[in-house]
Design an enzyme around this catalytic site. Structure first.
Site, PDB file in Angstrom:
ATOM      1  N   GLY A 181       0.804  -1.208   0.000  1.00 34.94           N
ATOM      2  CA  GLY A 181       0.000   0.000   0.000  1.00 34.94           C
ATOM      3  C   GLY A 181       0.839   1.262   0.000  1.00 34.94           C
ATOM      4  O   GLY A 181       0.521   2.247  -0.684  1.00 34.94           O
ATOM      5  N   CYS A 182       1.922   1.248   0.754  1.00 30.66           N
ATOM      6  CA  CYS A 182       2.794   2.426   0.841  1.00 30.66           C
ATOM      7  C   CYS A 182       3.551   2.643  -0.467  1.00 30.66           C
ATOM      8  O   CYS A 182       3.862   3.790  -0.830  1.00 30.66           O
ATOM      9  CB  CYS A 182       3.762   2.273   2.005  1.00 30.66           C
ATOM     10  SG  CYS A 182       2.913   2.133   3.600  1.00 30.66           S
ATOM     11  N   THR A 183       3.815   1.570  -1.181  1.00 28.55           N
ATOM     12  CA  THR A 183       4.443   1.684  -2.497  1.00 28.55           C
ATOM     13  C   THR A 183       3.484   2.347  -3.481  1.00 28.55           C
ATOM     14  O   THR A 183       3.860   3.248  -4.238  1.00 28.55           O
ATOM     15  CB  THR A 183       4.868   0.296  -3.010  1.00 28.55           C
ATOM     16  OG1 THR A 183       5.873  -0.228  -2.135  1.00 28.55           O
ATOM     17  CG2 THR A 183       5.432   0.384  -4.423  1.00 28.55           C
TER      18      THR A 183
END
Length: 205
Positions: free
Chosen positions: A80-82
């Protein structure tokens, strides 16, 4: 650190199915401070901070005299952070050119992790190492997934460091970009209206 990152990645993926719906609090630009469950209230001045980014540069919040997106994310190199960092990276030039604003991401991993994550994605904005989560705590960023995970929350600050928008959504990382640019649109519109009205400063008194 690798094991911790993998564990956070697993927990984020597992928690997404149970994450609550997104919460967005917006100031309508000219409003008095209003309490929110996200602790840093719209209308309040954000805590100052000084953190090192992936390039070894120290970024101090109070030295940035322009609107600023400050987004807190769970961990580097997680799915998700990517997605979130990639989407912000696509928009960062527009954010700088059209809104005269800037952008920083913050999470609890160290500078080496930030360097690897930024290099992997070709990031052209600062991601800051908040080891010990001191800045996250100063902003009182709420935890996600029933308290098991660091929250994913985006704050938009005006040029004076006053919070004008708060967006909280763990599961839909990509949506943070639209929420932030919408707040910048509103901020830009408010500034344009004030500049076009020579009596605006008197009316606010």
């Amino acid at each position: 650190m690798y094991i911790k990152t993998v564990l956070v990645s697993f927990l984020v993926a597992s928690a997404s199915a149970f994450a609550p719906s997104s919460t967005i609090t917006n100031s309508n630009i000219a409003s008095s401070p209003s309490a929110t469950k996200l602790h840093l209230a719209v209308g309040e001045t954000a805590p100052d901070f000084s953190l090192v980014d992936q390039n070894g540069k120290t970024v101090k919040r109070s030295s940035i005299k322009k609107p600023l997106i400050v987004y807190f994310y769970p961990a580097d190199s997680t799915p998700g952070c990517t997605v979130q960092a990639t989407e912000f990276n696509k928009q960062v030039n527009d954010i700088r050119k059209n809104y005269g604003a800037d952008l920083v991401g913050i999470s609890g991993q160290g500078v080496e992790s930030k360097q690897a994550f930024a290099k992997e994605l070709g990031l052209t904005f600062s991601i800051l190492a908040d080891e010990g989560d001191k800045v996250r705590s100063a902003f009182s960023v709420p935890k996600a997934a029933f308290g098991f995970l660091p929250g994913r929350v985006t704050y938009v600050l005006d040029k004076n460091g006053v919070c004008v928008s708060v967006y909280d959504n763990l599961a839909d990382a990509k949506s943070h970009v639209q929420a932030a640019t919408s707040a910048l649109d509103q901020l830009k519109g408010s500034a344009s209206s004030s500049n076009s009205n020579p009596f605006a400063a008197f009316l606010k008194k």
